[in-house]
Write a protein that holds these residues in place. Sequence first.
Motif, PDB file in Angstrom:
ATOM      1  N   PHE A 235     -20.219  -8.628  -3.927  1.00 19.82           N
ATOM      2  CA  PHE A 235     -20.384  -7.188  -4.124  1.00 19.82           C
ATOM      3  C   PHE A 235     -19.097  -6.449  -3.756  1.00 19.82           C
ATOM      4  O   PHE A 235     -18.700  -5.509  -4.429  1.00 19.82           O
ATOM      5  CB  PHE A 235     -21.538  -6.661  -3.269  1.00 19.82           C
ATOM      6  CG  PHE A 235     -22.861  -7.279  -3.623  1.00 19.82           C
ATOM      7  CD1 PHE A 235     -23.412  -7.103  -4.887  1.00 19.82           C
ATOM      8  CD2 PHE A 235     -23.579  -8.015  -2.692  1.00 19.82           C
ATOM      9  CE1 PHE A 235     -24.633  -7.662  -5.214  1.00 19.82           C
ATOM     10  CE2 PHE A 235     -24.803  -8.576  -3.007  1.00 19.82           C
ATOM     11  CZ  PHE A 235     -25.325  -8.406  -4.271  1.00 19.82           C
ATOM     12  N   SER A 236     -18.441  -6.893  -2.666  1.00 21.48           N
ATOM     13  CA  SER A 236     -17.223  -6.217  -2.233  1.00 21.48           C
ATOM     14  C   SER A 236     -16.111  -6.388  -3.248  1.00 21.48           C
ATOM     15  O   SER A 236     -15.359  -5.454  -3.526  1.00 21.48           O
ATOM     16  CB  SER A 236     -16.739  -6.781  -0.895  1.00 21.48           C
ATOM     17  OG  SER A 236     -17.760  -6.743   0.039  1.00 21.48           O
TER      18      SER A 236
ATOM     19  N   ALA B 290     -16.890  -4.172  -6.133  1.00 20.78           N
ATOM     20  CA  ALA B 290     -16.754  -2.767  -5.749  1.00 20.78           C
ATOM     21  C   ALA B 290     -15.284  -2.375  -5.657  1.00 20.78           C
ATOM     22  O   ALA B 290     -14.897  -1.272  -6.041  1.00 20.78           O
ATOM     23  CB  ALA B 290     -17.451  -2.509  -4.411  1.00 20.78           C
ATOM     24  N   GLY B 291     -14.442  -3.302  -5.178  1.00 19.95           N
ATOM     25  CA  GLY B 291     -13.016  -3.032  -5.081  1.00 19.95           C
ATOM     26  C   GLY B 291     -12.384  -2.763  -6.443  1.00 19.95           C
ATOM     27  O   GLY B 291     -11.354  -2.114  -6.553  1.00 19.95           O
ATOM     28  N   LEU B 292     -13.056  -3.266  -7.492  1.00 17.92           N
ATOM     29  CA  LEU B 292     -12.546  -3.063  -8.851  1.00 17.92           C
ATOM     30  C   LEU B 292     -13.305  -1.953  -9.578  1.00 17.92           C
ATOM     31  O   LEU B 292     -13.169  -1.783 -10.792  1.00 17.92           O
ATOM     32  CB  LEU B 292     -12.676  -4.382  -9.640  1.00 17.92           C
ATOM     33  CG  LEU B 292     -11.874  -5.552  -9.077  1.00 17.92           C
ATOM     34  CD1 LEU B 292     -12.322  -6.868  -9.711  1.00 17.92           C
ATOM     35  CD2 LEU B 292     -10.389  -5.329  -9.311  1.00 17.92           C
ATOM     36  N   GLY B 293     -14.166  -1.263  -8.839  1.00 15.26           N
ATOM     37  CA  GLY B 293     -14.907  -0.157  -9.439  1.00 15.26           C
ATOM     38  C   GLY B 293     -16.100  -0.604 -10.252  1.00 15.26           C
ATOM     39  O   GLY B 293     -16.622   0.156 -11.067  1.00 15.26           O
ATOM     40  N   ALA B 294     -16.551  -1.829 -10.058  1.00 12.05           N
ATOM     41  CA  ALA B 294     -17.707  -2.322 -10.811  1.00 12.05           C
ATOM     42  C   ALA B 294     -18.893  -2.509  -9.859  1.00 12.05           C
ATOM     43  O   ALA B 294     -18.705  -2.795  -8.679  1.00 12.05           O
ATOM     44  CB  ALA B 294     -17.369  -3.645 -11.480  1.00 12.05           C
TER      45      ALA B 294
ATOM     46  N   SER C 113     -24.159  -1.782  -2.796  1.00 14.04           N
ATOM     47  CA  SER C 113     -24.355  -3.141  -2.282  1.00 14.04           C
ATOM     48  C   SER C 113     -23.220  -3.557  -1.345  1.00 14.04           C
ATOM     49  O   SER C 113     -23.249  -4.649  -0.799  1.00 14.04           O
ATOM     50  CB  SER C 113     -24.493  -4.121  -3.445  1.00 14.04           C
ATOM     51  OG  SER C 113     -23.515  -3.845  -4.402  1.00 14.04           O
ATOM     52  N   THR C 114     -22.219  -2.694  -1.179  1.00 16.42           N
ATOM     53  CA  THR C 114     -21.179  -2.997  -0.185  1.00 16.42           C
ATOM     54  C   THR C 114     -21.260  -2.020   0.984  1.00 16.42           C
ATOM     55  O   THR C 114     -20.319  -1.895   1.767  1.00 16.42           O
ATOM     56  CB  THR C 114     -19.776  -2.863  -0.810  1.00 16.42           C
ATOM     57  OG1 THR C 114     -19.705  -1.592  -1.449  1.00 16.42           O
ATOM     58  CG2 THR C 114     -19.511  -3.944  -1.802  1.00 16.42           C
TER      59      THR C 114
ATOM     60  N   MET D  73     -23.997  -4.505   4.566  1.00 18.54           N
ATOM     61  CA  MET D  73     -23.067  -5.510   5.065  1.00 18.54           C
ATOM     62  C   MET D  73     -23.272  -5.802   6.555  1.00 18.54           C
ATOM     63  O   MET D  73     -23.191  -6.952   6.968  1.00 18.54           O
ATOM     64  CB  MET D  73     -21.610  -5.065   4.850  1.00 18.54           C
ATOM     65  CG  MET D  73     -21.243  -4.810   3.399  1.00 18.54           C
ATOM     66  SD  MET D  73     -21.632  -6.148   2.282  1.00 18.54           S
ATOM     67  CE  MET D  73     -20.375  -7.325   2.670  1.00 18.54           C
TER      68      MET D  73
ATOM     69  N   GLU E 169     -10.287   2.229   2.527  1.00 20.10           N
ATOM     70  CA  GLU E 169     -10.727   1.376   1.434  1.00 20.10           C
ATOM     71  C   GLU E 169     -12.168   1.681   1.022  1.00 20.10           C
ATOM     72  O   GLU E 169     -12.496   1.722  -0.163  1.00 20.10           O
ATOM     73  CB  GLU E 169     -10.571  -0.113   1.823  1.00 20.10           C
ATOM     74  CG  GLU E 169     -11.074  -1.112   0.803  1.00 20.10           C
ATOM     75  CD  GLU E 169     -10.405  -0.997  -0.577  1.00 20.10           C
ATOM     76  OE1 GLU E 169      -9.362  -0.344  -0.705  1.00 20.10           O
ATOM     77  OE2 GLU E 169     -10.984  -1.544  -1.548  1.00 20.10           O
TER      78      GLU E 169
ATOM     79  N   ARG F  68     -12.186   4.779  -1.016  1.00 18.72           N
ATOM     80  CA  ARG F  68     -11.683   4.510  -2.374  1.00 18.72           C
ATOM     81  C   ARG F  68     -12.763   3.840  -3.230  1.00 18.72           C
ATOM     82  O   ARG F  68     -13.015   4.222  -4.366  1.00 18.72           O
ATOM     83  CB  ARG F  68     -10.433   3.611  -2.295  1.00 18.72           C
ATOM     84  CG  ARG F  68      -9.737   3.389  -3.621  1.00 18.72           C
ATOM     85  CD  ARG F  68      -8.678   2.292  -3.544  1.00 18.72           C
ATOM     86  NE  ARG F  68      -9.247   0.952  -3.438  1.00 18.72           N
ATOM     87  CZ  ARG F  68      -9.693   0.235  -4.470  1.00 18.72           C
ATOM     88  NH1 ARG F  68      -9.634   0.719  -5.675  1.00 18.72           N
ATOM     89  NH2 ARG F  68     -10.197  -0.978  -4.289  1.00 18.72           N
ATOM     90  N   GLN F  69     -13.426   2.838  -2.627  1.00 19.16           N
ATOM     91  CA  GLN F  69     -14.464   2.118  -3.380  1.00 19.16           C
ATOM     92  C   GLN F  69     -15.622   3.026  -3.760  1.00 19.16           C
ATOM     93  O   GLN F  69     -16.153   2.957  -4.871  1.00 19.16           O
ATOM     94  CB  GLN F  69     -14.992   0.945  -2.555  1.00 19.16           C
ATOM     95  CG  GLN F  69     -14.060  -0.234  -2.525  1.00 19.16           C
ATOM     96  CD  GLN F  69     -14.695  -1.456  -1.888  1.00 19.16           C
ATOM     97  OE1 GLN F  69     -15.900  -1.520  -1.704  1.00 19.16           O
ATOM     98  NE2 GLN F  69     -13.886  -2.439  -1.563  1.00 19.16           N
TER      99      GLN F  69
ATOM    100  N   LEU G  90     -14.606   5.262  -6.580  1.00 21.25           N
ATOM    101  CA  LEU G  90     -14.505   4.498  -7.831  1.00 21.25           C
ATOM    102  C   LEU G  90     -15.899   4.224  -8.400  1.00 21.25           C
ATOM    103  O   LEU G  90     -16.150   4.377  -9.603  1.00 21.25           O
ATOM    104  CB  LEU G  90     -13.776   3.185  -7.529  1.00 21.25           C
ATOM    105  CG  LEU G  90     -13.064   2.460  -8.643  1.00 21.25           C
ATOM    106  CD1 LEU G  90     -12.106   3.377  -9.377  1.00 21.25           C
ATOM    107  CD2 LEU G  90     -12.305   1.266  -8.054  1.00 21.25           C
ATOM    108  N   SER G  91     -16.799   3.831  -7.522  1.00 25.59           N
ATOM    109  CA  SER G  91     -18.162   3.513  -7.975  1.00 25.59           C
ATOM    110  C   SER G  91     -18.856   4.757  -8.551  1.00 25.59           C
ATOM    111  O   SER G  91     -19.468   4.706  -9.613  1.00 25.59           O
ATOM    112  CB  SER G  91     -18.945   2.955  -6.778  1.00 25.59           C
ATOM    113  OG  SER G  91     -20.300   2.980  -7.037  1.00 25.59           O
TER     114      SER G  91
ATOM    115  N   ASN H  93     -17.154   5.886 -11.892  1.00 28.27           N
ATOM    116  CA  ASN H  93     -17.511   5.019 -13.022  1.00 28.27           C
ATOM    117  C   ASN H  93     -18.939   5.279 -13.485  1.00 28.27           C
ATOM    118  O   ASN H  93     -19.235   5.270 -14.676  1.00 28.27           O
ATOM    119  CB  ASN H  93     -17.336   3.544 -12.660  1.00 28.27           C
ATOM    120  CG  ASN H  93     -15.912   3.080 -12.903  1.00 28.27           C
ATOM    121  OD1 ASN H  93     -15.181   3.692 -13.674  1.00 28.27           O
ATOM    122  ND2 ASN H  93     -15.505   2.024 -12.236  1.00 28.27           N
TER     123      ASN H  93
END
Lengths: 416, 429
Positions: A74-75, A78-82, B293-294, B299, B356, B359-360, B363-364, B367
């Motif tokens: 998942f991480s 998520a780091g790639l925006g997915a 999920s992160t 986590m 980080e 940022r995530q 981005l999520s 998107n």
Amino acid sequence: MLDRRYYSRTTSEGLSVYVYEMPDKSSVSAQLAVGFGSSMVNVTDAGGKLRKLPAGTAHFLEHKLFERNGEDAFSLFAGLGASSNAYTTFNRTTFVFRSGIEYEEPLKVLLDFFSEPQFTQKGVEKEKPIIADEIRMYLDDPGWRASFNLFRNLYRNVGINEDIAGDLDSIRMIDRRLLADCFDSFYRPENMALTIAGNVRHETVFEIAEAFVPGNRAAPVFAICPAEEPDTIFGNSCSEKMTVSLPLFDIGFKEAALREPGSIRKELLLDMVLDLIAGESTEFFREMYDGNLISDSFGSGFYSGEDYLCTYFEGDSLSPEAVRDCLLERISGLRKSGFDPELFDERVRTSVGSYISIFDNPGSVAGSLMSCHFKKASLYDIIQLVGDPDINEAEELLRNCFDPARCCLSVIAPNS
Amino acid sequence: MDAVFGGRQMVFTDRISDNITFSWADFRYKRERLVIELNCRLSRETMTGISLLSYVLSSGTDSLRDIVSLSRYLDRLYGASLYVSSSRYGSRMIIHFDIDNVSGLYLTQKDNGIRCAQLLCDVISDPYLPEGSFSCDTVEVEKEKLREEISFLINNKEAYCTRMLLRKFFGDSDRGLPELGFEEDIPGITSEWLYSLYKECLRSCNINIFYCGNEKEEVKALVESMITGKRLGSEAVVFDDRPVMLPESPFSVQESVGTEQDIFSMIYHTGKRAGPKELASLKIANSILGGMSTSRLFMNVREKQGLCYSCVSNRMTAGGSGILIESSTSPEKYSRNREAIEEEFSRFASEGPGEEELRQAKLSITNSLRGVTDTVAGVSSHYLASINGVGFYTEPEKEIELIDAVTSEDVTALLREMRFCGVYRLHDE
């Protein structure tokens, strides 16, 4: 609708890849699925000896595969925006991601998870309490319990009689070695498929997929062995008490598995047949609804796999036995009278509408491509069937299914 | 209604009158959707009746007098889906009429969209009224269904737990009323009373119309003609959307329902309404805490400590900005699990998000916002959820700008404003 957008190829490693280009979309949906699901517990080992895998093995493997070098999948996504997810059904294990138009890196990450899986006993032990909590969570779901009580009464050898996640005893038997053996046996390119839909280019997807090198170079340890299942059932009713307001029911029929080619045609017809028996457009539904035997939670469906086909009707009712009796009477009457052709034509229109709607949504397209792959069909086969169904064939299906002698009623009753 | 625009405009709005708007979105899909929402006053006396109305109105029209005729007609419209429902937003009760269907562009029945829009108008303005009121038989059948639906809420334990938490949190205010109404009110409802309630709802309401389809002008004319002809929304309603009063001290309620797991919901809230900027911070705060999920809860509480399988958070905008946390675990781990969640929240509020994870989360969310335009369901749900949830609509492109602008300090400041307000727990004695 499919012209110039739908591409498929098998990579040199044997992975089937399907791409549907939707250049007007802003997202991408991808699925990577493996033909190894929770019901596939009957296997032969390298020596040809029959073995039964612990219930929940496929699901456990799914949990552990979404982890690499202690890093969670998942991480990485998520780091790639997915966003990503994974799930196990009776017949397969599926890993998915959804991204924006920058899908190349998430796709590489998805494929990479199957290149170098690392199972450690410590990691396996750490996962057990989490899965145990997941199992308990489903035990609090009355609908889930009604379904699995039903399967246990219909099937003895087919693996759908066990919970997808297994039980607290079966997951204790799962270890690092078993997971590695299952990975080597089933996570092979020829037993996997990749589908992707959305704002993608097929050339790019094929190039990335071609670079996929599976991690399991070892010989398979296990081979799936479809279960030999008697025709008979093991109980025609069962009941359990829980904290529910009204009895919940599942009425299931043990049918002959659809093994022959063209089964997708039968499955699509079966969907129509179930609606023609008791869907909202039938007088039968209204009589049951107005008579307060069912509510609008009433529905139907089927589970289909290599060695099983189970049709069911489910809902809530003060009198589940009366619902079952009415259904059996309705089916018997329809066998004699056949379906109303006008009602059949109307139902066909609904199928046409549903089919067209798939192509609005990248996720639906990726999911449909995957279903077609595992049923050895293509989206074109569905177009043909949706456009040209046969009422006689539907009536033949009605005559061959829904045998009262192979019917079981499963009830979850209020505990006070 | 306010709208925050920016970037490429997706939804446009015409004001038909002070309290009636017609909004539409660019059409480039295979499915179309028309939604008409009546925003009515919420009160203890009428909410059970309004819940029942959604059942009665979805059972037929004057020309399609029962559920079977209606269902068969929907089949002939290539499987169009018709929904009538009621839901509570703040101090409003919304009766929601909704049809979605395949566009005639892809069918031999070219006027499919117009037929569907006409059907939705008929459901609203031309119900079956034998002897000048709803059918007594239908009302009696649907009363029983509503009674069952109310009692059925206990079957989904997680959803039940959160409902009970929110009822306790909102207390005696209108927001604390149960969404489906009161079981004890059902026997006294007659078809005449229900029809007079419906007429009052049609007369005194604010109306939001949303359309995404290929026949915008014709559908707009059709809907306007219905509104004018039947004088719908002739009296505007002013709603009281004041923020909630937070409880003086956190509450803790336990209910024994014989579950395998201990299921619990917790609430953190500011008691202040959010504007577009605060909403962006809230979305990010929720994503990082338990919305992805992160997230930290997933986590740290699940993966690292193995205290549960399920631990998620959801943002809340009712009565102000808040975060709802839902989890379930085996009874022996309940206390440790709850403590771990509280520690995660406290740590997050004190340290703020890391670079980080910020940022995530951005981005999520961005998107997801870009994907909103991929389906008609995405466009319409985004619009309606905004209008009903926070009272204003922000174009996805503008929302992306707002999300991008959120800083670590914004998130921290919002979290520090939140107070732990209470917990509701289901367990087995």
